[in-house]
Scaffold this motif. Structure first.
Motif, mmCIF file in Angstrom:
data_model
loop_
_atom_site.group_PDB
_atom_site.id
_atom_site.type_symbol
_atom_site.label_atom_id
_atom_site.label_comp_id
_atom_site.label_asym_id
_atom_site.label_seq_id
_atom_site.Cartn_x
_atom_site.Cartn_y
_atom_site.Cartn_z
ATOM 1 N N VAL A 197 -9.457 6.512 5.483
ATOM 2 C CA VAL A 197 -10.163 5.049 5.409
ATOM 3 C C VAL A 197 -11.001 4.853 6.714
ATOM 4 N N PRO A 198 -12.027 3.987 6.067
ATOM 5 C CA PRO A 198 -13.148 3.990 7.045
ATOM 6 C C PRO A 198 -12.793 3.122 8.437
ATOM 7 N N ASP A 223 -6.010 0.681 -6.134
ATOM 8 C CA ASP A 223 -6.624 1.291 -5.032
ATOM 9 C C ASP A 223 -6.754 0.557 -3.713
ATOM 10 N N TYR A 224 -6.174 -0.724 -3.842
ATOM 11 C CA TYR A 224 -5.925 -1.568 -2.665
ATOM 12 C C TYR A 224 -4.424 -1.211 -2.128
ATOM 13 N N VAL A 225 -3.660 -0.892 -3.037
ATOM 14 C CA VAL A 225 -2.262 -0.638 -2.685
ATOM 15 C C VAL A 225 -2.141 0.696 -1.879
ATOM 16 N N PHE A 226 -3.061 1.766 -2.592
ATOM 17 C CA PHE A 226 -3.177 3.010 -1.776
ATOM 18 C C PHE A 226 -4.825 3.231 -1.395
ATOM 19 N N PRO A 227 -5.177 2.943 -0.450
ATOM 20 C CA PRO A 227 -6.628 2.898 -0.153
ATOM 21 C C PRO A 227 -7.115 4.685 -0.217
ATOM 22 N N LEU A 228 -6.029 5.295 -0.152
ATOM 23 C CA LEU A 228 -6.459 6.640 -0.054
ATOM 24 C C LEU A 228 -7.241 6.993 -1.576
ATOM 25 N N LEU A 229 -6.670 6.396 -2.657
ATOM 26 C CA LEU A 229 -7.296 6.670 -3.777
ATOM 27 C C LEU A 229 -8.838 6.110 -4.016
ATOM 28 N N ARG A 230 -9.210 5.266 -3.055
ATOM 29 C CA ARG A 230 -10.196 4.784 -3.096
ATOM 30 C C ARG A 230 -11.208 5.418 -2.305
ATOM 31 N N PHE A 231 -10.701 5.991 -1.112
ATOM 32 C CA PHE A 231 -11.636 6.621 0.077
ATOM 33 C C PHE A 231 -11.475 8.256 0.138
ATOM 34 N N HIS A 232 -10.482 8.732 -0.906
ATOM 35 C CA HIS A 232 -10.464 10.269 -0.864
ATOM 36 C C HIS A 232 -11.684 11.024 -0.667
ATOM 37 N N ARG A 263 -13.948 10.688 1.124
ATOM 38 C CA ARG A 263 -14.730 10.743 2.493
ATOM 39 C C ARG A 263 -14.099 12.083 3.153
ATOM 40 N N ILE A 264 -13.269 12.650 2.552
ATOM 41 C CA ILE A 264 -12.388 13.726 3.228
ATOM 42 C C ILE A 264 -13.957 14.903 3.435
ATOM 43 N N THR A 265 -14.801 14.996 2.629
ATOM 44 C CA THR A 265 -16.003 15.864 3.261
ATOM 45 C C THR A 265 -16.953 15.147 3.782
ATOM 46 N N ALA A 266 -16.789 14.041 4.516
ATOM 47 C CA ALA A 266 -17.812 13.444 5.237
ATOM 48 C C ALA A 266 -17.050 12.546 6.668
ATOM 49 N N ILE A 288 -1.558 17.102 -3.686
ATOM 50 C CA ILE A 288 -2.300 16.928 -2.622
ATOM 51 C C ILE A 288 -4.026 17.171 -2.841
ATOM 52 N N ALA A 289 -4.195 18.282 -3.213
ATOM 53 C CA ALA A 289 -5.580 18.840 -3.487
ATOM 54 C C ALA A 289 -6.338 17.821 -4.582
ATOM 55 N N ILE A 290 -5.481 17.434 -5.727
ATOM 56 C CA ILE A 290 -5.922 16.632 -6.727
ATOM 57 C C ILE A 290 -6.147 15.233 -6.136
ATOM 58 N N ILE A 291 -5.277 14.704 -5.407
ATOM 59 C CA ILE A 291 -5.662 13.517 -4.772
ATOM 60 C C ILE A 291 -6.717 13.483 -3.832
ATOM 61 N N MET A 292 -6.938 14.446 -3.005
ATOM 62 C CA MET A 292 -7.869 14.531 -2.057
ATOM 63 C C MET A 292 -9.245 14.918 -2.645
#
Lengths: 339, 530, 75, 169
Positions: free
Chosen positions: A27-28, A152-161, A163-166, B507-511
């Motif tokens: 999350v940012p 996407d608001y309930v689980f921000p991970l779905l929106r910001f996932h 960013r894992i590479t950044a 997890i891989a799919i989600i991420m």
């Protein structure tokens, strides 16, 4: 068979925990643009305020609660956001009333010109910080652009996932905490960047100068909400001097009419820039668009006198711990201002 | 409702719950309601067409059934009174009558498909011909294309032909037939099932079975992994190259061919995995649509491993019938005299496969590039068939070499590339352009640019390419393992390992999945063209 | 029967059709071979094999094919 | 041939039925709000085409030196509004990291610059209408030609065109 069920349940729990950690990670953290942290900071001191400010960037750059307390003994908090839309102001106000009932609410009217959501990033920066409540649900559903979805608001991970590479260092540093960036909602700007050339005489041409229905509708809902709670709603237009955020006369006229019709006070501080003593060669950090701390102090001092004299907010009594809390906030403010 | 949308996941969860909670007798009704709810999401006005197909097929199948019964009763009643020839003549006449009834069904349903899908294409061609003579063409009408019309029409027509051939007893309950026509997972991109295999399963009750349900979920997860982590992520690079074919020619064309092969494999097999997984979770076995296609050593073998149900549909309902029609037989007799029996029969076979491939290409999409795609596939098969003796001579002269694994690998790579080249007709769209690009590919222009970083300004960062490569490695490893024995079966015996792997996959799919805000919800490649 | 075997060996000389049992399932005969076989049977035995009879069981061995031809002839 | 005739005319009849059902079902031509066939939202100046919604970098490069350039950052640091002042017109550009620099608005400053149809500041409202056709909507102070996404706005005082703006809705 039972063993298999237990394993599955444990696996699900483990995955949930891991995803929760990853969510906190991606999350940012808004360390580069602090506007993303404003909403969340309110809950740390969510009681004992006489005045609550709501509105967009003009409100959290023009009014300093510390100065209002120091000069006029008024306890206040600024619940502003970058491009906070009128319906978002309403829901944030509704959220505030769940914690405390201020004597007055000040709304900066510039946001009335936006009839629909502008950018998804702004929605996220304004709404994500809110604690989960019916008000947050209202804020989300009224602000979403088409590409956005509620989950996407309930689980921000779905929106910001992605960013894992950044990821940056701050993502790890502020994984569970967030940096404190404001003084009771005021975002201090100490830079001086004077306005260049002669002052603009007009803003950009607008397609249509009637204020959108949706924003006027939510302004009316704010007024009713304040009336229900016995709180006075005060409309203000902070001083600014740029063609980009020009406050056209037609808009000013419509807000004045609305204020007179509903018996609300409306102060347009643009014409009173000299009276307030604002000088755009020293009191702005972005060439005249917003005030810096020096401009904001003049503005707050000027507005504080109006609140005290016209709105019965003089000689207010406060509890012992409110006063001591403000003492600390004043010290922190001056420490930051003079450093 | 795309497979990759959140609403589909919610729909699936509700459907599974409803399916297993509803009483055994009404389970198939829940499935029918679910299928029509799914279909309604694609637009209520599309329902008209799927209902029409169901109704027309029901009426026609029952008419054929009663005609066949009358025929058999009549023959049985007068078995002794009629001689063999009379009986044969009567059967032929009765069969012709039944064929007429069948023809009604085929014309009605294929008519709708033709009108909705190909009118634009037909008008476009008429326009180009008319404009040759300076005339002003017609305006191309924008027609509504119901979701899955190509798939459910072919599946239902297969059912009608099976009824005509008396290989299947027609379904008496129209609602059960409606379920066969509209079973939602296979609407988007198949597989095209046979009534004989699927009909009974759909309406049979299925008790909740932990094992099959887990297997189903695992397969769905595997489908999403391929679709979201590989196919959709690589799509960005593809669209960059496709938006400016002139700019990305030379070696970029080869890169596109390889990337598109990976993308379409992950996208299509992923989608089919989700479809088969959904059915499997509910205890319904759908026919496999792929069987390690990239391990095939020849084009003929490739088309027995890729989109199997489509290939077998075209073989059973178009290729075979055409080759036994009277004109074909007359042609065969005529040529047998002059060129000898073998050559004559071979030409009949080639003509039949040419027609079949033409229809296959047209079925894929209403555009010339698909037709050319079909014909090229046919050409390659016929050429390799004709060169069979030459191959045999080559194999006999170098038995050691041809038997070696290296040569096997070479043949697989050759088939992979050949199929990739022909398949790139799909994405370039314009036949002339594609041929020019194939030509420029041979010049390998720009190969240096790609290797020295050009690959990173196609919209994908190094991290993206790394994720895709790891994804491909996982898929390769799992498909090799599944070639030996069912991976899920072996995992089932080690629950902890299985749970861990599934968790990791989730997890891989989600991420790493390419989904959500910022990625346009790209439908399945086949899903787009219905 | 010998005529049938002769036709089959012409198509695939290297296969011993007398004993082979699953020509289709092993992929010895593919759809192209089947079509040429059907058209040759039509010209040689004057029996048209309808599409619905073209199923693996009837083509898996020479004997099965021969039974099909005789059955179609009497029917 | 005769018995197949029935099928052919049946097929034709079917086609017409399906044709209308399908056409009626989904009107995807998506006509714009206004009825005016006006759809040119660009300006040609020193043979440089400046079109709303296009990338700005190339246009600004070919327009040469601007008299002034002022940039106003969005609050929240997500992008900026940039105003390029040229002799005959102002050019407003929206800059953002995600969507790049997009031409957002053109404001005429003198009567040298004209719209592709030849409308310039100072022309009478009547002449403007003859050149542009009927507006999508109009008030006593302005004529608006819009396609739902972009708008040409002519400000009218008395019966003369006093301001001309191409605006992104």
């Amino acid at each position: 068979m039972k063993k298999r069920i237990i394993i599955t349940v444990c696996a699900i729990l483990a995955v949930a925990v891991i995803l929760g950690l990853l969510q906190a990670l991606v999350v940012p953290k808004y360390t580069s643009n602090a506007e993303g942290l404003l909403t969340g900071e309110y809950y740390a001191e969510a009681e004992g305020h006489d005045v609550i400010f709501v509105g967009d960037c003009e409100v959290y750059e023009s009014f300093i609660p510390a100065v209002l307390w120091e000069k006029y003994g008024i306890s206040s908090y600024v619940r502003g956001n970058a491009q906070q839309l009128t319906w978002q102001s309403y829901y944030i106000l509704e959220d505030t009333f769940r914690y405390e009932t201020p004597k007055a609410v000040v709304f900066n009217v510039l946001a009335l010109k936006y009839g629909e959501p502008q950018k998804e990033e702004y929605n996220r920066m304004t709404v994500d910080g809110m604690k989960w409540s019916p008000s947050k649900i209202g804020a989300i559903s009224s602000s979403m652009t088409e590409e956005e979805s509620f989950i996407d608001y309930v689980f921000p991970l779905l929106r910001f996932h992605s960013r894992i590479t950044a990821l940056e260092a701050d993502d790890f540093k502020y994984i569970f905490s967030s940096k404190k960036v404001t003084h009771s909602g005021y975002l201090m700007q100490k830079g001086i960047d004077p306005m260049v050339g002669d002052a603009p005489t007009d803003g950009r041409e607008e397609l249509d100068y009637t204020l959108p229905e949706t924003s006027m509708e939510y302004l009316e809902k704010m007024r009713e909400l304040c009336a229900e709670n016995g709180t006075e709603l005060i409309l203000v237009k902070s001083p600014t001097n740029s063609w980009a955020y020009w406050w056209h006369d037609e808009w000013d006229e419509q807000v004045r009419e609305y204020a007179e019709e509903k018996g609300l006070a409306y102060y347009n501080f643009i014409p009173e820039t000299e009276a307030i003593g604002i000088d755009y060669s020293t009191d702005t950090y972005d060439k005249g668009v917003h005030l810096n701390v020096y401009g904001a102090e003049k503005m707050t001092d000027y507005f504080g006198r109006i609140l005290a004299e016209n709105h019965g907010l003089a000689e207010l009594s406060h509890s012992e711990e409110t006063t001591s809390a403000w003492q600390e906030r004043l010290d922190a403010y001056y420490k930051d201002r003079n450093s | 409702m795309q497979f990759t949308s959140y609403s589909f996941i919610a729909f699936l969860a509700i459907l599974f719950a409803a399916y297993f909670l509803s009483p055994k007798r009404w389970q198939w009704v829940t499935l029918l309601v679910g299928s029509y709810v799914f279909y309604a999401f694609a637009g209520l006005d599309c329902l008209v067409f799927i209902l029409f197909t169901t109704l027309s097929s029901y009426v026609i199948s029952r008419l054929m059934e009663s005609a066949l019964k009358r025929e058999n009763d009549y023959v049985a009643a007068n078995r002794d009174a009629m001689s063999k020839e009379e009986r044969k003549a009567y059967r032929a006449r009765a069969k012709k009558k039944r064929f007429h009834i069948l023809l009604w069904g085929l014309v009605l349903n294929f008519g709708i498909l033709a009108v909705l899908k190909y009118t634009g294409f037909a008008v476009y061609n008429i326009n180009s011909v008319v404009s040759l003579f300076g005339g002003k063409g017609f305006s191309i009408p924008s027609l509504l294309l119901p979701m899955g019309i190509s798939f459910y029409t072919f599946q239902t027509m297969g059912y009608l032909i099976d009824v005509y051939r008396a290989k299947v007893t027609p379904e008496r309950n129209i609602a059960k037939l409606a379920l066969f026509v509209s079973f939602f997972p296979q609407l988007v991109q198949g597989p095209i099932s046979r009534f004989g295999d699927l009909g009974a399963q759909l309406t049979a009750p299925h008790k909740f079975n932990g094992k099959t349900f887990t297997f189903g979920l695992q397969r769905i997860l595997w489908g999403y992994f391929k679709k979201l982590v590989i196919a959709d992520r690589v799509l960005t690079a593809m669209t960059t190259m496709l938006d400016d074919p002139a700019g990305y020619d030379g070696a970029y064309v080869l890169l596109l061919i390889i990337v598109y092969s990976i993308q379409i494999y992950a996208d299509f097999t992923g989608g089919i995995d989700i479809t088969i997984g959904i059915a499997e979770a509910m205890g319904i076995k759908l026919t496999e649509n792929f069987d390690h296609p990239f391990s095939s050593k020849s084009t003929k073998e490739y088309w027995r491993r890729w989109h199997i149900t489509m290939g077998s549909w075209f073989r059973d309902y178009i290729f075979m019938p055409i080759s036994v029609t009277r004109p074909m037989m007359k042609l065969n007799k005529a040529m047998a005299g002059k060129f000898g029996r073998v050559a004559a029969s071979k030409t009949v076979a080639y003509i039949a496969s040419g027609v079949t491939w033409f229809v296959t290409g047209l079925w894929h999409g209403a555009a010339w590039n698909f037709i050319v795609w079909g014909m090229l596939n046919c050409l390659v098969i016929i050429v390799s068939e004709a060169l069979e003796p030459a191959y045999k001579k080559f194999h006999d002269r170098f038995p050691k070499l041809t038997a070696s694994a290296v040569y096997g690998k070479f043949m697989s790579v050759r088939t992979f590339l050949l199929m990739g080249v022909i398949r790139s007709l799909d994405c370039y769209g314009d036949v002339g352009l594609t041929f020019r690009l194939w030509g420029s590919m041979l010049t390998f222009k720009g190969f240096g640019a790609i290797v020295t970083g050009g690959i990173f300004d196609l919209g994908l960062t190094a991290a993206d390419w790394l994720i895709v490569l790891c994804g491909i490695a996982v898929v390769y490893f799992v498909s090799r393992a599944s070639a030996r024995a069912s991976v899920r079966e072996r995992l089932y015996d080690r629950p902890i390992m299985s749970a861990a792997l599934c968790g990791l996959m989730f997890i891989a799919i989600i991420m790493l999945g390419a989904y959500g805000f910022g990625y346009d919800a790209s439908g399945f490649i086949y899903g787009d063209r219905f | 029967m010998e005529k049938l075997i002769r036709i089959l060996t012409e198509l695939h000389p290297d296969v011993d059709f007398a004993t082979a049992q699953d020509l289709i399932d092993d992929g010895v005969l593919d759809s192209l071979d089947i079509v040429s076989l059907v058209s040759q049977i039509d010209s040689e035995f004057d029996v048209t094999i309808p599409a619905e009879e073209i199923v693996p069981e009837n083509f898996n061995s020479a004997k099965a094919l021969f039974d099909l031809i005789t059955r179609l002839d009497e029917e | 041939m005769k018995k197949y005739l029935r099928f052919i005319c049946l097929a034709l009849a079917l086609m017409c039925v399906v044709f209308c059902a399908a056409c009626g079902g989904d009107d995807t031509s998506g006509d714009n709000e206004g009825n005016s066939e006006f759809d040119t939202f660009y300006v040609k100046f020193d043979n440089v085409t400046i079109k709303l919604g296009d990338k700005a970098d190339g246009v600004i490069a070919s327009l040469g030196e601007a008299q002034s350039r002022t940039e106003i950052g969005d609050c929240g640091g997500l992008g900026a509004q940039v105003k390029y002042t040229y002799a005959s017109f102002d050019l407003y550009v929206l800059e953002s990291k995600t969507d790049g620099n997009i031409i957002d608005q053109i404001t005429f400053r003198d009567d040298i610059i004209t719209t592709p149809e030849g409308v310039y500041i100072g022309m009478t409202a009547a002449d403007a209408k003859t050149k542009l056709g009927d507006p999508t909507s109009s008030t006593d102070k302005a004529l608006l030609y819009t396609d739902g996404k972009y708008t040409l706005k002519l400000t009218i005082e008395g019966d003369a065109v006093t301001e001309i703006n191409y605006i992104t809705n």
